[in-house]
Motif scaffolding. Structure first.
Motif, PDB file in Angstrom:
ATOM      1  N   ILE A  86     -55.081 147.709  59.589  1.00  0.00           N
ATOM      2  CA  ILE A  86     -54.644 146.400  58.862  1.00  0.00           C
ATOM      3  C   ILE A  86     -54.791 145.104  59.846  1.00  0.00           C
ATOM      4  CG2 ILE A  86     -52.753 145.452  57.771  1.00  0.00           C
ATOM      5  CD1 ILE A  86     -51.851 148.267  56.898  1.00  0.00           C
ATOM      6  N   ARG A  87     -54.059 145.335  61.019  1.00  0.00           N
ATOM      7  CA  ARG A  87     -54.258 144.351  62.059  1.00  0.00           C
ATOM      8  C   ARG A  87     -55.824 143.899  62.260  1.00  0.00           C
ATOM      9  NH1 ARG A  87     -50.119 147.130  65.930  1.00  0.00           N
ATOM     10  NH2 ARG A  87     -48.199 145.947  65.132  1.00  0.00           N
ATOM     11  N   TYR A  88     -56.552 144.888  62.168  1.00  0.00           N
ATOM     12  CA  TYR A  88     -58.064 144.429  62.549  1.00  0.00           C
ATOM     13  C   TYR A  88     -58.460 143.553  61.416  1.00  0.00           C
ATOM     14  CZ  TYR A  88     -63.049 145.005  63.234  1.00  0.00           C
ATOM     15  OH  TYR A  88     -64.457 144.433  63.400  1.00  0.00           O
ATOM     16  N   TYR A  89     -58.379 144.201  60.092  1.00  0.00           N
ATOM     17  CA  TYR A  89     -58.742 143.498  59.025  1.00  0.00           C
ATOM     18  C   TYR A  89     -58.155 141.941  58.813  1.00  0.00           C
ATOM     19  CZ  TYR A  89     -60.618 147.962  57.215  1.00  0.00           C
ATOM     20  OH  TYR A  89     -61.291 149.040  56.980  1.00  0.00           O
ATOM     21  N   THR A  90     -56.861 141.965  59.108  1.00  0.00           N
ATOM     22  CA  THR A  90     -56.238 140.523  59.310  1.00  0.00           C
ATOM     23  C   THR A  90     -57.037 139.564  60.144  1.00  0.00           C
ATOM     24  OG1 THR A  90     -54.472 141.256  60.317  1.00  0.00           O
ATOM     25  CG2 THR A  90     -54.231 141.198  58.011  1.00  0.00           C
ATOM     26  N   ASP A  91     -57.046 140.319  61.540  1.00  0.00           N
ATOM     27  CA  ASP A  91     -57.543 139.459  62.632  1.00  0.00           C
ATOM     28  C   ASP A  91     -59.030 139.074  62.339  1.00  0.00           C
ATOM     29  OD1 ASP A  91     -55.146 139.682  64.000  1.00  0.00           O
ATOM     30  OD2 ASP A  91     -56.265 141.249  65.305  1.00  0.00           O
ATOM     31  N   GLN A  92     -59.888 139.774  61.496  1.00  0.00           N
ATOM     32  CA  GLN A  92     -61.063 139.650  60.968  1.00  0.00           C
ATOM     33  C   GLN A  92     -60.982 138.470  59.868  1.00  0.00           C
ATOM     34  OE1 GLN A  92     -64.183 140.276  62.517  1.00  0.00           O
ATOM     35  NE2 GLN A  92     -62.652 140.852  64.359  1.00  0.00           N
ATOM     36  N   ASN A  93     -59.930 138.016  59.381  1.00  0.00           N
ATOM     37  CA  ASN A  93     -59.897 137.179  58.458  1.00  0.00           C
ATOM     38  C   ASN A  93     -60.482 137.878  56.846  1.00  0.00           C
ATOM     39  OD1 ASN A  93     -58.655 135.098  59.908  1.00  0.00           O
ATOM     40  ND2 ASN A  93     -60.682 134.345  60.669  1.00  0.00           N
ATOM     41  N   MET A  94     -60.063 138.900  56.934  1.00  0.00           N
ATOM     42  CA  MET A  94     -60.574 139.647  55.645  1.00  0.00           C
ATOM     43  C   MET A  94     -59.500 139.644  54.474  1.00  0.00           C
ATOM     44  SD  MET A  94     -62.570 142.584  57.361  1.00  0.00           S
ATOM     45  CE  MET A  94     -63.365 143.277  55.819  1.00  0.00           C
ATOM     46  N   ILE A  95     -58.174 139.185  54.813  1.00  0.00           N
ATOM     47  CA  ILE A  95     -57.159 139.248  53.831  1.00  0.00           C
ATOM     48  C   ILE A  95     -56.544 137.843  53.804  1.00  0.00           C
ATOM     49  CG2 ILE A  95     -55.060 140.400  53.221  1.00  0.00           C
ATOM     50  CD1 ILE A  95     -57.105 142.352  54.160  1.00  0.00           C
ATOM     51  N   PRO A  96     -57.243 137.054  52.723  1.00  0.00           N
ATOM     52  CA  PRO A  96     -56.796 135.447  52.648  1.00  0.00           C
ATOM     53  C   PRO A  96     -55.524 135.093  52.548  1.00  0.00           C
ATOM     54  CG  PRO A  96     -58.783 136.160  51.210  1.00  0.00           C
ATOM     55  CD  PRO A  96     -58.309 137.633  51.866  1.00  0.00           C
ATOM     56  N   SER A  97     -54.826 136.266  51.705  1.00  0.00           N
ATOM     57  CA  SER A  97     -53.490 135.837  51.377  1.00  0.00           C
ATOM     58  C   SER A  97     -52.308 136.002  52.369  1.00  0.00           C
ATOM     59  CB  SER A  97     -53.002 136.181  50.168  1.00  0.00           C
ATOM     60  OG  SER A  97     -53.220 137.855  50.151  1.00  0.00           O
ATOM     61  N   VAL A  98     -52.673 136.451  53.684  1.00  0.00           N
ATOM     62  CA  VAL A  98     -52.010 136.944  54.699  1.00  0.00           C
ATOM     63  C   VAL A  98     -51.388 135.657  55.486  1.00  0.00           C
ATOM     64  CG1 VAL A  98     -51.488 138.069  57.072  1.00  0.00           C
ATOM     65  CG2 VAL A  98     -52.661 139.273  55.178  1.00  0.00           C
ATOM     66  N   THR A  99     -50.159 135.474  55.473  1.00  0.00           N
ATOM     67  CA  THR A  99     -49.503 134.350  56.364  1.00  0.00           C
ATOM     68  C   THR A  99     -48.819 134.805  57.663  1.00  0.00           C
ATOM     69  OG1 THR A  99     -47.672 134.448  54.925  1.00  0.00           O
ATOM     70  CG2 THR A  99     -49.383 133.111  54.308  1.00  0.00           C
ATOM     71  N   ARG A 100     -48.224 133.863  58.413  1.00  0.00           N
ATOM     72  CA  ARG A 100     -47.504 134.175  59.479  1.00  0.00           C
ATOM     73  C   ARG A 100     -46.115 133.682  59.375  1.00  0.00           C
ATOM     74  NH1 ARG A 100     -49.862 137.491  63.623  1.00  0.00           N
ATOM     75  NH2 ARG A 100     -52.002 137.491  63.483  1.00  0.00           N
ATOM     76  N   ASP A 101     -45.030 134.428  59.651  1.00  0.00           N
ATOM     77  CA  ASP A 101     -43.715 133.962  59.646  1.00  0.00           C
ATOM     78  C   ASP A 101     -43.242 132.986  60.985  1.00  0.00           C
ATOM     79  OD1 ASP A 101     -43.153 135.616  61.582  1.00  0.00           O
ATOM     80  OD2 ASP A 101     -41.750 136.811  60.124  1.00  0.00           O
ATOM     81  N   LEU A 102     -42.280 132.504  61.483  1.00  0.00           N
ATOM     82  CA  LEU A 102     -41.721 131.838  62.219  1.00  0.00           C
ATOM     83  C   LEU A 102     -42.081 132.547  63.681  1.00  0.00           C
ATOM     84  CD1 LEU A 102     -38.616 129.873  60.803  1.00  0.00           C
ATOM     85  CD2 LEU A 102     -41.240 129.025  61.180  1.00  0.00           C
ATOM     86  N   ASP A 103     -41.735 133.814  63.362  1.00  0.00           N
ATOM     87  CA  ASP A 103     -42.005 134.805  64.730  1.00  0.00           C
ATOM     88  C   ASP A 103     -43.423 134.965  64.980  1.00  0.00           C
ATOM     89  OD1 ASP A 103     -39.276 134.568  65.351  1.00  0.00           O
ATOM     90  OD2 ASP A 103     -38.824 136.393  63.822  1.00  0.00           O
ATOM     91  N   ASN A 104     -44.342 134.438  64.152  1.00  0.00           N
ATOM     92  CA  ASN A 104     -45.897 134.785  64.067  1.00  0.00           C
ATOM     93  C   ASN A 104     -46.205 136.191  63.869  1.00  0.00           C
ATOM     94  OD1 ASN A 104     -48.550 133.604  64.372  1.00  0.00           O
ATOM     95  ND2 ASN A 104     -48.685 134.718  66.416  1.00  0.00           N
ATOM     96  N   GLN A 105     -45.543 137.054  62.773  1.00  0.00           N
ATOM     97  CA  GLN A 105     -45.433 138.391  62.507  1.00  0.00           C
ATOM     98  C   GLN A 105     -46.358 138.004  60.943  1.00  0.00           C
ATOM     99  OE1 GLN A 105     -44.437 141.280  63.806  1.00  0.00           O
ATOM    100  NE2 GLN A 105     -44.032 139.731  65.524  1.00  0.00           N
ATOM    101  N   ARG A 106     -47.134 138.979  60.772  1.00  0.00           N
ATOM    102  CA  ARG A 106     -47.717 138.918  59.578  1.00  0.00           C
ATOM    103  C   ARG A 106     -46.978 139.096  58.319  1.00  0.00           C
ATOM    104  NH1 ARG A 106     -50.512 141.634  63.581  1.00  0.00           N
ATOM    105  NH2 ARG A 106     -52.829 140.993  63.775  1.00  0.00           N
ATOM    106  N   VAL A 107     -47.280 138.364  57.436  1.00  0.00           N
ATOM    107  CA  VAL A 107     -46.604 138.659  56.191  1.00  0.00           C
ATOM    108  C   VAL A 107     -47.422 138.793  55.101  1.00  0.00           C
ATOM    109  CG1 VAL A 107     -44.887 137.503  54.611  1.00  0.00           C
ATOM    110  CG2 VAL A 107     -44.681 136.743  56.877  1.00  0.00           C
ATOM    111  N   PHE A 108     -47.401 139.909  54.333  1.00  0.00           N
ATOM    112  CA  PHE A 108     -48.157 140.322  53.120  1.00  0.00           C
ATOM    113  C   PHE A 108     -47.497 140.101  51.888  1.00  0.00           C
ATOM    114  CE2 PHE A 108     -49.333 142.496  57.210  1.00  0.00           C
ATOM    115  CZ  PHE A 108     -50.674 142.529  57.137  1.00  0.00           C
ATOM    116  N   ASP A 109     -48.298 139.898  51.128  1.00  0.00           N
ATOM    117  CA  ASP A 109     -47.657 139.630  49.669  1.00  0.00           C
ATOM    118  C   ASP A 109     -48.682 140.721  48.610  1.00  0.00           C
ATOM    119  OD1 ASP A 109     -50.369 138.549  49.359  1.00  0.00           O
ATOM    120  OD2 ASP A 109     -49.765 136.650  48.898  1.00  0.00           O
ATOM    121  N   ASP A 110     -48.169 140.756  47.586  1.00  0.00           N
ATOM    122  CA  ASP A 110     -49.021 141.654  46.677  1.00  0.00           C
ATOM    123  C   ASP A 110     -50.628 141.531  46.653  1.00  0.00           C
ATOM    124  OD1 ASP A 110     -46.467 142.912  45.979  1.00  0.00           O
ATOM    125  OD2 ASP A 110     -46.241 141.836  44.243  1.00  0.00           O
ATOM    126  N   GLU A 111     -50.907 140.434  46.563  1.00  0.00           N
ATOM    127  CA  GLU A 111     -52.194 139.976  46.774  1.00  0.00           C
ATOM    128  C   GLU A 111     -52.865 140.412  47.943  1.00  0.00           C
ATOM    129  OE1 GLU A 111     -55.390 136.345  46.699  1.00  0.00           O
ATOM    130  OE2 GLU A 111     -53.456 135.969  45.625  1.00  0.00           O
TER     131      GLU A 111
END
Length: 130
Positions: A17-42
């Motif tokens: 999952i980290r790899y996919y997000t690092d490759q910008n393959m999950i458009p709806s992933v955001t980061r919180d104030l601690d720079n942690q990935r935040v995933f929604d249903d999309e």
């Protein structure tokens, strides 16, 4: 959702999952104030789609291209990708069918020899190369 929750829900490993997000393959992933990935249903839907396409043998480069195109052109992009994979699957199927025919022939020959229906007149090398 946190990445651990998404991992449990999708069956994908956290590093994947980290790899996919690092490759910008999950458009709806955001980061919180601690720079942690935040995933929604999309994001979960994107990940499940990637998982299915990987199971179909689609290379990551093509999945990335699809994700980019799908945001612009919608279902046409996925249909094009699936048609391409279908054509590859047909070629692979035909090749597998030929291999299966050869294997069946070799197995039958060996069984016939073992059961005394055929004489074992071939050297091991010749029988091996059939």
């Amino acid at each position: 959702m946190k990445i651990s929750e998404v991992s449990k829900q999708t069956g994908l490993s956290i590093p994947t999952i980290r790899y996919y997000t690092d490759q910008n393959m999950i458009p709806s992933v955001t980061r919180d104030l601690d720079n942690q990935r935040v995933f929604d249903d999309e994001a979960v839907v994107w990940l499940e789609g990637i998982k299915v396409l990987r199971e179909l043998g689609v290379p990551l480069s093509e999945i990335k291209e699809y994700i980019t195109l799908s945001q612009k052109s919608g279902p046409i992009a996925l249909r094009t990708l699936l048609i391409k994979q279908q054509a590859l699957a047909k070629v692979n199927f035909a090749q597998s069918a030929k291999i299966l025919t050869k294997l069946n022939k070799k197995i039958k020959l060996e069984e016939d020899i073992m059961n005394g229906k055929k004489r074992d007149s071939l050297s091991a090398a010749r029988r091996f190369s059939l």
